[in-house]
Motif scaffolding. Structure first.
Motif, PDB file in Angstrom:
ATOM      1  N   SER A 104       0.829  -1.214   0.000  1.00  0.00           N
ATOM      2  CA  SER A 104       0.000   0.000   0.000  1.00  0.00           C
ATOM      3  C   SER A 104       0.861   1.261   0.000  1.00  0.00           C
ATOM      4  O   SER A 104       0.620   2.193  -0.775  1.00  0.00           O
ATOM      5  CB  SER A 104      -0.939   0.003   1.215  1.00  0.00           C
ATOM      6  OG  SER A 104      -1.795  -1.107   1.180  1.00  0.00           O
ATOM      7  N   VAL A 105       1.865   1.289   0.869  1.00  0.00           N
ATOM      8  CA  VAL A 105       2.758   2.449   0.928  1.00  0.00           C
ATOM      9  C   VAL A 105       3.491   2.600  -0.402  1.00  0.00           C
ATOM     10  O   VAL A 105       3.575   3.699  -0.967  1.00  0.00           O
ATOM     11  CB  VAL A 105       3.749   2.333   2.105  1.00  0.00           C
ATOM     12  CG1 VAL A 105       4.830   3.397   2.010  1.00  0.00           C
ATOM     13  CG2 VAL A 105       3.018   2.433   3.439  1.00  0.00           C
ATOM     14  N   GLU A 106       4.004   1.497  -0.933  1.00  0.00           N
ATOM     15  CA  GLU A 106       4.789   1.577  -2.174  1.00  0.00           C
ATOM     16  C   GLU A 106       3.936   1.995  -3.369  1.00  0.00           C
ATOM     17  O   GLU A 106       4.426   2.667  -4.278  1.00  0.00           O
ATOM     18  CB  GLU A 106       5.492   0.250  -2.463  1.00  0.00           C
ATOM     19  CG  GLU A 106       6.475  -0.190  -1.398  1.00  0.00           C
ATOM     20  CD  GLU A 106       7.637   0.751  -1.108  1.00  0.00           C
ATOM     21  OE1 GLU A 106       7.569   1.953  -1.399  1.00  0.00           O
ATOM     22  OE2 GLU A 106       8.639   0.265  -0.554  1.00  0.00           O
ATOM     23  N   GLU A 107       2.655   1.644  -3.381  1.00  0.00           N
ATOM     24  CA  GLU A 107       1.781   2.091  -4.469  1.00  0.00           C
ATOM     25  C   GLU A 107       1.616   3.606  -4.439  1.00  0.00           C
ATOM     26  O   GLU A 107       1.602   4.264  -5.482  1.00  0.00           O
ATOM     27  CB  GLU A 107       0.430   1.377  -4.400  1.00  0.00           C
ATOM     28  CG  GLU A 107       0.537  -0.072  -4.851  1.00  0.00           C
ATOM     29  CD  GLU A 107      -0.716  -0.901  -4.610  1.00  0.00           C
ATOM     30  OE1 GLU A 107      -1.747  -0.354  -4.138  1.00  0.00           O
ATOM     31  OE2 GLU A 107      -0.654  -2.111  -4.890  1.00  0.00           O
ATOM     32  N   VAL A 108       1.507   4.167  -3.250  1.00  0.00           N
ATOM     33  CA  VAL A 108       1.418   5.626  -3.117  1.00  0.00           C
ATOM     34  C   VAL A 108       2.742   6.264  -3.546  1.00  0.00           C
ATOM     35  O   VAL A 108       2.762   7.253  -4.292  1.00  0.00           O
ATOM     36  CB  VAL A 108       1.047   6.034  -1.670  1.00  0.00           C
ATOM     37  CG1 VAL A 108       1.173   7.546  -1.472  1.00  0.00           C
ATOM     38  CG2 VAL A 108      -0.355   5.561  -1.328  1.00  0.00           C
ATOM     39  N   ILE A 109       3.853   5.690  -3.112  1.00  0.00           N
ATOM     40  CA  ILE A 109       5.171   6.257  -3.418  1.00  0.00           C
ATOM     41  C   ILE A 109       5.489   6.150  -4.901  1.00  0.00           C
ATOM     42  O   ILE A 109       6.088   7.060  -5.480  1.00  0.00           O
ATOM     43  CB  ILE A 109       6.270   5.590  -2.557  1.00  0.00           C
ATOM     44  CG1 ILE A 109       5.989   5.815  -1.064  1.00  0.00           C
ATOM     45  CG2 ILE A 109       7.663   6.100  -2.929  1.00  0.00           C
ATOM     46  CD1 ILE A 109       5.722   7.251  -0.663  1.00  0.00           C
ATOM     47  N   HIS A 141       9.779  -3.525  -4.258  1.00  0.00           N
ATOM     48  CA  HIS A 141       9.279  -3.847  -2.916  1.00  0.00           C
ATOM     49  C   HIS A 141       7.791  -4.205  -2.973  1.00  0.00           C
ATOM     50  O   HIS A 141       7.344  -5.151  -2.316  1.00  0.00           O
ATOM     51  CB  HIS A 141       9.478  -2.680  -1.943  1.00  0.00           C
ATOM     52  CG  HIS A 141      10.908  -2.372  -1.670  1.00  0.00           C
ATOM     53  ND1 HIS A 141      11.282  -1.226  -1.022  1.00  0.00           N
ATOM     54  CD2 HIS A 141      12.060  -3.040  -1.949  1.00  0.00           C
ATOM     55  CE1 HIS A 141      12.612  -1.204  -0.913  1.00  0.00           C
ATOM     56  NE2 HIS A 141      13.090  -2.292  -1.478  1.00  0.00           N
ATOM     57  N   LYS A 142       7.033  -3.444  -3.745  1.00  0.00           N
ATOM     58  CA  LYS A 142       5.600  -3.721  -3.901  1.00  0.00           C
ATOM     59  C   LYS A 142       5.396  -5.115  -4.493  1.00  0.00           C
ATOM     60  O   LYS A 142       4.574  -5.899  -4.009  1.00  0.00           O
ATOM     61  CB  LYS A 142       4.948  -2.664  -4.794  1.00  0.00           C
ATOM     62  CG  LYS A 142       3.479  -2.924  -5.077  1.00  0.00           C
ATOM     63  CD  LYS A 142       2.974  -2.054  -6.207  1.00  0.00           C
ATOM     64  CE  LYS A 142       3.627  -2.519  -7.490  1.00  0.00           C
ATOM     65  NZ  LYS A 142       3.099  -2.033  -8.707  1.00  0.00           N
ATOM     66  N   ASP A 147       4.068 -10.936  -3.911  1.00  0.00           N
ATOM     67  CA  ASP A 147       4.579 -12.317  -4.012  1.00  0.00           C
ATOM     68  C   ASP A 147       4.550 -13.025  -2.655  1.00  0.00           C
ATOM     69  O   ASP A 147       4.381 -14.242  -2.587  1.00  0.00           O
ATOM     70  CB  ASP A 147       6.020 -12.342  -4.551  1.00  0.00           C
ATOM     71  CG  ASP A 147       6.115 -11.973  -6.019  1.00  0.00           C
ATOM     72  OD1 ASP A 147       5.067 -11.969  -6.711  1.00  0.00           O
ATOM     73  OD2 ASP A 147       7.239 -11.679  -6.487  1.00  0.00           O
ATOM     74  N   GLU A 148       4.715 -12.232  -1.583  1.00  0.00           N
ATOM     75  CA  GLU A 148       4.751 -12.791  -0.220  1.00  0.00           C
ATOM     76  C   GLU A 148       3.379 -12.866   0.443  1.00  0.00           C
ATOM     77  O   GLU A 148       3.277 -13.185   1.618  1.00  0.00           O
ATOM     78  CB  GLU A 148       5.705 -11.966   0.656  1.00  0.00           C
ATOM     79  CG  GLU A 148       7.163 -12.098   0.271  1.00  0.00           C
ATOM     80  CD  GLU A 148       7.738 -13.475   0.585  1.00  0.00           C
ATOM     81  OE1 GLU A 148       7.335 -14.090   1.596  1.00  0.00           O
ATOM     82  OE2 GLU A 148       8.587 -13.943  -0.196  1.00  0.00           O
TER      83      GLU A 148
END
Length: 177
Positions: A104-109, A141-142, A147-148
């Motif tokens: 979620s954070v990486e999608e915003v970033i 990272h996203k 994947d995890e």
């Protein structure tokens, strides 16, 4: 393309420094939960690896803040506390929630960095190059998070919205203050 003004560059660097530091704090919170309550060595290794990238990103922006004499956000202590809390809390909810936190954070970033890349001109080619590289790290990272096991199904949908809204609020505040 018109030349981007100094104030806008300062906002970019201030908020990017804040965001990268926030990512480190989220991972620190996740690692705290993994070292105390939740035992998952594979998840711990994944988070430690991603945290290393964030440290590289944060160091770059910390150097830019010093070099360009930019004031960091006044909200760093609050963001630090909230980041650790978010990381810790999401990990206590389980692996899917911990990985959704990252996704979620990486999608915003991803969108945030792309917006900056599109505004930067040739006068800031080194900064643009770094942000482009860091954006790719964040996309990776996203992808790792999905994947995890990150998911937006069921109640995770709400968690995704809460994390994204909080991230966007922190970005808007940190750009200006």
């Amino acid at each position: 393309m018109t030349k981007i003004n100094k104030k806008k560059i300062e906002e970019f660097i201030r908020v990017d420094n804040t965001g990268e530091r926030g990512a480190i704090k989220i991972y620190e919170g996740q690692l705290l939960a993994l070292n105390t309550f939740v035992k998952d060595e594979n998840l711990k290794k994944t988070i430690e690896d991603m945290k290393e990238h964030e440290k590289e990103h944060c160091e770059f922006f910390e150097n830019e803040i010093k070099k360009r004499n930019i004031q960091p956000t006044k909200f760093l202590p609050l963001w630090d506390l909230l980041g650790v809390g978010l990381g810790f809390g999401s990990t206590l909810l389980g692996k899917k929630a911990a990985m959704l936190c990252t996704a979620s954070v990486e999608e915003v970033i991803d969108k945030h960095y792309l917006n900056q890349i599109n505004q930067l001109d040739i006068s800031e080619k080194d900064l643009k190059k770094k942000i482009t590289k860091f954006r790719q790290d964040e996309i990776n990272h996203k992808d790792i998070a999905y994947d995890e096991g990150a998911t937006k199904k069921g109640p995770y949908f709400l968690l995704d919205k809460i994390i994204k809204t909080g991230s966007k609020i922190a970005i808007n505040i940190s750009e200006k203050i």
